[in-house]
Structures are given as structure tokens and as C-alpha cells.
Design a protein around this motif. Structure first.
Motif, short mmCIF file in Angstrom:
data_model
loop_
_atom_site.label_atom_id
_atom_site.label_comp_id
_atom_site.label_asym_id
_atom_site.label_seq_id
_atom_site.Cartn_x
_atom_site.Cartn_y
_atom_site.Cartn_z
N THR A 106 0.83 -1.20 0.00
CA THR A 106 0.00 0.00 0.00
C THR A 106 0.87 1.26 0.00
OG1 THR A 106 -0.15 -0.15 2.41
CG2 THR A 106 -1.93 -1.13 1.14
N ILE A 109 -0.20 3.33 -4.95
CA ILE A 109 -1.40 3.58 -5.75
C ILE A 109 -2.63 3.60 -4.87
CG2 ILE A 109 -2.87 2.70 -7.60
CD1 ILE A 109 -0.23 3.85 -8.58
N HIS A 110 -2.63 2.76 -3.87
CA HIS A 110 -3.82 2.59 -3.06
C HIS A 110 -3.45 2.49 -1.58
CE1 HIS A 110 -2.19 -1.41 -3.26
NE2 HIS A 110 -3.12 -1.90 -2.45
N GLY A 135 -15.14 1.35 -3.23
CA GLY A 135 -14.24 0.62 -4.11
C GLY A 135 -14.19 -0.85 -3.79
N THR A 149 -8.84 1.94 -1.12
CA THR A 149 -9.08 3.32 -1.52
C THR A 149 -7.88 3.87 -2.30
OG1 THR A 149 -8.06 4.43 0.39
CG2 THR A 149 -10.33 3.62 0.67
N ALA A 150 -8.05 5.03 -2.88
CA ALA A 150 -6.90 5.73 -3.46
C ALA A 150 -5.95 6.12 -2.33
CB ALA A 150 -7.36 6.97 -4.22
N THR A 151 -4.69 6.27 -2.64
CA THR A 151 -3.71 6.60 -1.61
C THR A 151 -3.69 8.10 -1.33
OG1 THR A 151 -1.42 6.33 -0.91
CG2 THR A 151 -1.80 6.89 -3.22
N CYS A 183 -0.98 2.53 4.67
CA CYS A 183 -0.53 3.43 3.62
C CYS A 183 0.93 3.11 3.32
CB CYS A 183 -0.75 4.89 4.01
SG CYS A 183 -0.04 5.35 5.59
N GLU A 210 -13.64 1.26 -9.06
CA GLU A 210 -12.69 2.37 -8.98
C GLU A 210 -12.36 2.69 -7.52
OE1 GLU A 210 -12.26 7.02 -10.55
OE2 GLU A 210 -13.98 5.77 -11.12
N LEU A 211 -11.09 3.01 -7.27
CA LEU A 211 -10.65 3.34 -5.91
C LEU A 211 -11.21 4.70 -5.50
CD1 LEU A 211 -6.90 2.29 -6.26
CD2 LEU A 211 -8.66 1.06 -4.96
N ASP A 213 -11.81 8.12 -2.91
CA ASP A 213 -11.07 8.94 -1.97
C ASP A 213 -11.31 8.37 -0.57
OD1 ASP A 213 -10.37 10.96 -0.04
OD2 ASP A 213 -10.52 12.47 -1.61
#
Length: 248
Positions: A106, A109-110, A135, A149-151, A183, A210-211, A213
Motif C-alpha cells: 500500500t 497507488i492505493h 471501491g 481506496t486511493a492513496t 498506507c 474504482e478506488l 477517496d
């Protein structure tokens, strides 16, 4: 949610088939193909992966006496630099290590918001009912749920890094029995994976989603964890059974 539910059930069915049958016999090519396909789907979503240990009965394939996290840790201590989305490399790993689990690193990207299963199920229902884009989501064993999630990012300027008291790393998992934010410098076990005691890690919502926020999920997840902690205290639930310590 009807069409989505059908897709989820189909994904879980393929995973369940692979979990029930180890790829040893000549009749397991279909299961192995499905396993590789699921790993490649994660890579195609941009999430880097690396090989992990796998269960041998109730023990770990690493053969470490008293391994604290059997089948849940990477094979290599260089997992951060080893993690990749390269399809050819992933196919080589899968072919060479047919029983291996895989982790995803992690913070590149995520990220992953990792919560107790009861809290996660409650939060997922609330989020979907509210029409919030959720997501990929996975269930890990019988005690944790993972929200991908998005990172928050990994800025070149360290002064721009946003620290968070929920951040956790492999060596500090036991300090986060509630909500954990995986993270930079952390990882989670990736579906499909087998765990000791006939448990598994499987997708609830697949990597095709899709990841989002992380902040769009955080309030609901935090609230669900707070409610869960309150009910746990009232029932004198053993918190050691809630945590997923990954110290090595």
C-alpha cells in the motif's frame, strides 16, 4: 445492486473453488487459471503485489517456529521493492509458487482501511444505502474487512506528508485493534488467499471497482468502529481476538 451482486457472487464462487482445491493435480488447471486471472486483475488496477507465505496445516510455510502471523506475511523482506504490477513476473511467481498467497503493498497507488468485520459489514451497508461510491472490499479471515481506496500519496517533499494516528505498519498492527490505515510502508493480504483453520481472504467487491477517496469512507468507518468498540466493551469481548497482529 442486482447486477453487481451477481458479479460479486461469481467472483466469490471462483475463489471458493480455488480455496477448496489446491493446484496439485492435473485437474486443477482451471482453478489455477482463475487464481492467476484474479491476481492479474489486481495488477491491471495498478495495485502492486508480491508473494506471501501460505498455510501448511495450522503452521506457516516459512517454517519459522512459532511464526506469529502464519500465511499472512511476505516471503521476502524486500517486499516493498519486489512488489510489481508486471504481468509476466506475476505469472512466473504464480507458476513457480502454486500454493503461495500474495500481498499488495500500500501507499503507492492505493491505501487500505482495515476494520473489524462486524463494523465493516455495518459500514458497507450504510455506505451503499447512502449512494456513496465504494471501491474494492475484501473479507480477511473471520475478523477483518478491508476497504481499498486511493492513496494519500507519497510526496517527494517529506514536509508535505500528512501523518495520521491511524497509520499502521506490519510491526505495529497489534496497536490498532480498531481501524487501521494501511498506507506507505504497509501491506495487506490479497484475495484469493488461504489461511490456517480453513479460513480465507476473498473479495466482497472486486478490483474492477474504482478506488475512492479514503475521506469519503472514513467518517462512516470510524463511526462503525466506535459503535463496535462500545458494544465490545459492554459484552466484555476479548480484544486480543479482534486484533490482527502482524509483528515479525
Amino acid at each position: 445492486m442486482g447486477a453487481d451482486s451477481g458479479r460479486f457472487r461469481g467472483t466469490e464462487s471462483r475463489i471458493s473453488q480455488w480455496l477448496r482445491r489446491r493446484p496439485k493435480s492435473s485437474g486443477a488447471e482451471t482453478d489455477e487459471s482463475a487464481r492467476v486471472g484474479m491476481l492479474l486483475a489486481v495488477a491491471d488496477a495498478g495495485m502492486p503485489i508480491a508473494p506471501a507465505a501460505h498455510p501448511v496445516g495450522y503452521r506457516c510455510s516459512c517454517e519459522r517456529i512459532g511464526c506469529p502471523t502464519p500465511a499472512r506475511h511476505p516471503v521476502s523482506f524486500a517486499w516493498q521493492t519486489q512488489s510489481t504490477t508486471d504481468r509476466a513476473q506475476i505469472e512466473r511467481w504464480a507458476a513457480g509458487q502454486p500454493e503461495a498467497n500474495f500481498i499488495t503493498a500500500t501507499g503507492m497507488i492505493h491505501d487500505v482501511l482495515d476494520v473489524p468485520l462486524t463494523a465493516g459489514l455495518s459500514a458497507l451497508e450504510r455506505l451503499l444505502d447512502a449512494g456513496i461510491d465504494v471501491g474494492p472490499v475484501a473479507q480477511s479471515g473471520d475478523d477483518r474487512m478491508l476497504f481499498f481506496t486511493a492513496t494519500r500519496g507519497t510526496p517527494e517533499d517529506e514536509d508535505e506528508w500528512w501523518p495520521c494516528e491511524l497509520d499502521c505498519h506490519p510491526e505495529t498492527m497489534d496497536a490498532h485493534p480498531g481501524l487501521r490505515w494501511h498506507c506507505r510502508g504497509s501491506y495487506v493480504l490479497l484475495p484469493p488467499a488461504r489461511l490456517p483453520g480453513e479460513l480465507d481472504v476473498h473479495w466482497v467487491r472486486g478490483p474492477e471497482h474504482e478506488l475512492p477517496d479514503p475521506l469519503t469512507l472514513l467518517e462512516t468507518l470510524t463511526d462503525a468502529c466506535a459503535r463496535y468498540a462500545g458494544s465490545a466493551e459492554q459484552s466484555e469481548l476479548d480484544h486480543d481476538a479482534i486484533a490482527w497482529p502482524l509483528s515479525r
